[in-house]
Scaffold this motif. Structure first.
Motif, short mmCIF file in Angstrom:
data_model
loop_
_atom_site.label_atom_id
_atom_site.label_comp_id
_atom_site.label_asym_id
_atom_site.label_seq_id
_atom_site.Cartn_x
_atom_site.Cartn_y
_atom_site.Cartn_z
N GLU A 161 0.83 -1.20 0.00
CA GLU A 161 0.00 0.00 0.00
C GLU A 161 0.87 1.26 0.00
OE1 GLU A 161 -3.76 -0.93 2.72
OE2 GLU A 161 -1.89 -1.52 3.70
N LEU A 162 2.00 1.20 0.71
CA LEU A 162 2.89 2.35 0.79
C LEU A 162 3.52 2.69 -0.56
CD1 LEU A 162 4.66 1.39 4.13
CD2 LEU A 162 3.18 3.39 3.79
N ILE A 163 3.70 1.68 -1.42
CA ILE A 163 4.36 1.92 -2.71
C ILE A 163 3.55 2.89 -3.58
CG2 ILE A 163 5.29 0.85 -4.79
CD1 ILE A 163 6.70 0.09 -2.06
N PRO A 164 2.27 2.62 -3.85
CA PRO A 164 1.52 3.61 -4.65
C PRO A 164 1.29 4.92 -3.91
CG PRO A 164 0.09 1.81 -3.96
CD PRO A 164 1.48 1.41 -3.62
N TYR A 165 1.12 4.86 -2.57
CA TYR A 165 0.97 6.11 -1.81
C TYR A 165 2.18 7.02 -2.02
CZ TYR A 165 1.64 9.33 2.02
OH TYR A 165 1.92 10.46 2.73
N ALA A 166 3.36 6.46 -1.99
CA ALA A 166 4.58 7.26 -2.11
C ALA A 166 4.63 8.01 -3.44
CB ALA A 166 5.82 6.39 -1.95
N ARG A 167 3.99 7.46 -4.46
CA ARG A 167 4.04 8.07 -5.79
C ARG A 167 2.80 8.90 -6.12
NH1 ARG A 167 6.86 3.76 -4.98
NH2 ARG A 167 8.83 3.44 -6.11
N LEU A 168 1.64 8.47 -5.64
CA LEU A 168 0.38 9.11 -6.02
C LEU A 168 -0.21 9.98 -4.93
CD1 LEU A 168 -1.33 6.01 -7.71
CD2 LEU A 168 -0.14 7.89 -8.86
N GLY A 169 0.25 9.81 -3.70
CA GLY A 169 -0.39 10.51 -2.60
C GLY A 169 -1.50 9.68 -2.00
N ALA A 170 -2.48 10.36 -1.41
CA ALA A 170 -3.48 9.70 -0.57
C ALA A 170 -4.51 8.91 -1.37
CB ALA A 170 -4.16 10.73 0.31
N VAL A 171 -4.07 7.80 -1.95
CA VAL A 171 -4.99 6.90 -2.64
C VAL A 171 -5.63 5.98 -1.60
CG1 VAL A 171 -3.09 5.30 -3.13
CG2 VAL A 171 -5.18 5.19 -4.50
N GLY A 172 -6.93 5.72 -1.75
CA GLY A 172 -7.66 4.91 -0.78
C GLY A 172 -7.11 3.50 -0.68
N GLU A 206 1.46 14.53 5.83
CA GLU A 206 0.74 13.89 4.72
C GLU A 206 0.45 12.44 5.03
OE1 GLU A 206 2.53 14.44 0.94
OE2 GLU A 206 2.21 16.60 0.91
N ALA A 207 1.43 11.73 5.59
CA ALA A 207 1.22 10.32 5.94
C ALA A 207 0.15 10.19 7.03
CB ALA A 207 2.53 9.69 6.39
N ALA A 208 0.17 11.09 7.99
CA ALA A 208 -0.84 11.05 9.05
C ALA A 208 -2.24 11.20 8.48
CB ALA A 208 -0.55 12.15 10.07
N SER A 209 -2.40 12.16 7.59
CA SER A 209 -3.71 12.38 6.97
C SER A 209 -4.16 11.15 6.19
CB SER A 209 -3.64 13.59 6.04
OG SER A 209 -4.86 13.77 5.35
N TRP A 210 -3.24 10.50 5.50
CA TRP A 210 -3.59 9.32 4.70
C TRP A 210 -4.12 8.19 5.55
CZ3 TRP A 210 -0.09 4.81 3.58
CH2 TRP A 210 -0.66 3.95 2.64
N VAL A 211 -3.57 8.01 6.75
CA VAL A 211 -4.01 6.91 7.62
C VAL A 211 -5.00 7.40 8.68
CG1 VAL A 211 -1.95 5.53 7.22
CG2 VAL A 211 -1.97 7.15 9.14
N ASP A 212 -5.63 8.55 8.40
CA ASP A 212 -6.70 9.09 9.25
C ASP A 212 -6.23 9.45 10.65
OD1 ASP A 212 -8.60 8.79 7.18
OD2 ASP A 212 -8.90 6.70 7.70
N CYS A 213 -5.02 9.93 10.76
CA CYS A 213 -4.53 10.49 12.02
C CYS A 213 -4.66 12.02 11.95
CB CYS A 213 -3.07 10.10 12.28
SG CYS A 213 -2.84 8.36 12.72
N THR A 214 -5.00 12.61 13.07
CA THR A 214 -5.19 14.06 13.10
C THR A 214 -4.07 14.79 13.83
OG1 THR A 214 -6.56 13.80 15.08
CG2 THR A 214 -7.70 13.88 12.94
N ASP A 215 -3.14 14.04 14.39
CA ASP A 215 -2.05 14.67 15.13
C ASP A 215 -0.76 13.89 14.88
OD1 ASP A 215 -0.80 16.50 16.75
OD2 ASP A 215 -1.40 15.54 18.63
N VAL A 216 0.36 14.56 15.09
CA VAL A 216 1.68 13.94 14.96
C VAL A 216 2.48 14.26 16.23
CG1 VAL A 216 3.86 13.88 13.68
CG2 VAL A 216 1.70 14.17 12.44
N ARG A 217 3.06 13.24 16.82
CA ARG A 217 3.89 13.44 18.01
C ARG A 217 5.29 12.90 17.76
NH1 ARG A 217 1.61 10.25 21.57
NH2 ARG A 217 3.29 8.76 22.00
N VAL A 218 6.28 13.70 18.06
CA VAL A 218 7.67 13.30 17.89
C VAL A 218 8.23 12.90 19.25
CG1 VAL A 218 9.99 14.04 17.22
CG2 VAL A 218 8.00 14.79 15.90
N GLU A 219 8.74 11.68 19.35
CA GLU A 219 9.29 11.22 20.62
C GLU A 219 10.79 11.49 20.74
OE1 GLU A 219 6.14 7.74 21.95
OE2 GLU A 219 8.14 7.13 21.23
N ARG A 220 11.54 11.18 19.72
CA ARG A 220 12.99 11.33 19.81
C ARG A 220 13.54 11.84 18.49
NH1 ARG A 220 17.41 6.42 20.03
NH2 ARG A 220 19.26 7.72 19.89
#
Length: 391
Positions: free
Chosen positions: A59-70, A358-372
């Protein structure tokens, strides 16, 4: 070994990098009308893997090239209406269905293989084919069970039989259901015009070498051989007649071949900014990735935790045609968690932030948290950019 003509073209390392990016679908506008199926045919192979963090690798392969494909769109593009089949190529890969005839050489090799790791009990092979003919498509569980015990490789006779039939080409994986292979008879799943082993080994190899060259843009013998896991001597036997042309690339220190169509125009256009699966064909061969991008990449999922450097599923970040960092992602509810981030300097922060959002939006996440962040002084510019993009 065939005598090759001297290289007619000399490429700079930067030209070779841009050829590779365009050939892999990361430079220039993607063909959105062709969608996921177009990506598959353009690449020639999409690797499968069991690991699922943000999504599975195919799934990540076409996403990386096309963006947020279902994600449902991705699965349907691969499996619906027999547009693809699963077989052993670079590894277990989804392949365009029209390439079925060109893997006859590998099916023959499996049929002639003298030794196997798993014992095939008498009668199980015929029983599985008979059951598929009467009831298919079926999973190994439907056929009678995949394992004898909980041990990963302790396959049942049923599983051994159906996997052997897949290698021989009598059975095809027609979809993945809950990550289980769904098997059916090749005679039902593969279009009649393609269902044959008529091509000799030389013709099969010539086709796969040319396809590898087209998908790479430019590559060494080792690069081309690795794409569909051919032997070096198999490549040597056909490359002179494959349609690829010999070139030299500054700094590579070894002969290379290029797709002549790729040499006709200068690669240009928009660069994609994205997270890459470690199994993406742009980076799946470690030596090539180091040679083209100066980027050392290693999947650490199978490395003991205490020995990992960049994380369990560290995903390279592509931006501006360069690999500018790594992110080891996870999910917690609606939050994409960057457990570990490596940045190639402060200028990489905006690109890595953009890729994360962009990746967060694709997998329906609304926030991003950086740990390290590996370089603590780069944490502030990264989090500031994330805050701006998420506002």
């Amino acid at each position: 070994m065939t005598t090759l003509p001297p290289p007619a073209t000399e490429l700079s390392a930067d030209e070779a990098r841009r050829l590779a990016l365009r050939a892999q679908g990361f430079l220039g506008a993607p063909d959105r009308r062709a969608g996921v199926r177009g990506v598959l045919r353009h690449l020639g192979a999409v690797q499968l893997d069991t690991i699922s963090v943000l999504a599975r690798s195919h799934e990540l392969i076409p996403y990386a090239r096309l963006g947020a494909v279902g994600r449902r769109t991705v699965e349907d593009a691969y499996w619906k209406d027999t547009h693809a089949f699963e077989y052993w190529s670079h590894a277990a890969c989804i392949l365009p269905i029209e390439e079925w005839p060109h893997f006859a050489f590998r099916r023959r090799a499996y049929r002639n293989r003298p030794h196997w790791n798993h014992h095939l009990p008498d009668g199980d092979y015929d029983r599985v084919l008979k059951q598929l003919r009467a009831e298919g498509p079926l999973t190994a569980t439907d056929l009678g069970g995949a394992k004898r015990t909980s041990e990963w490789w302790d396959w049942s006779g049923t599983k051994v039989a159906v996997e052997r039939a897949l290698m021989y080409g009598e059975v095809v994986c027609v979809e993945r259901r809950g990550w289980k292979r769904v098997y059916d008879l090749a005679e039902r799943a593969v279009p009649a015009a393609l269902l044959h082993d008529d091509l000799d080994d030389t013709e099969c190899l010539r086709r796969l070498v040319r396809l590898a060259g087209q998908s790479l843009g430019v590559g060494t013998r080792a690069d081309i051989a690795d794409y569909h896991r051919l032997k070096a001597e198999q490549v040597d036997a056909v490359i002179a007649d494959s349609g690829l042309v010999p070139v030299t690339v500054q700094g590579w220190g070894r002969p290379a071949w290029a797709d002549p169509a790729a040499l006709e125009t200068t690669p240009r256009g928009r660069h994609r900014t994205t997270l890459l699966s470690p199994f993406d064909s742009l980076v799946w061969e470690r030596a090539r990735t180091e040679r083209i991008f100066g980027f050392t990449h290693r999947l650490e999922a199978y490395v003991p935790k205490q020995k990992r450097v960049h994380g369990y599923f560290a995903m390279p970040v592509l931006a501006g045609g360069r690999l500018v960092g790594r992110v080891d992602p996870a999910r917690e509810g609606s939050t994409l968690v960057a457990r570990q981030v490596t940045l190639d300097g402060p200028k990489a922060a905006p690109a890595v932030a953009q890729a994360l959002v962009e990746a967060a939006s694709w997998v329906d996440c609304t926030d991003v948290r950086v740990e390290r962040v590996d370089a603590p002084d780069l944490r502030e510019p990264l989090t500031a950019e994330l805050t701006r993009l998420l506002a």
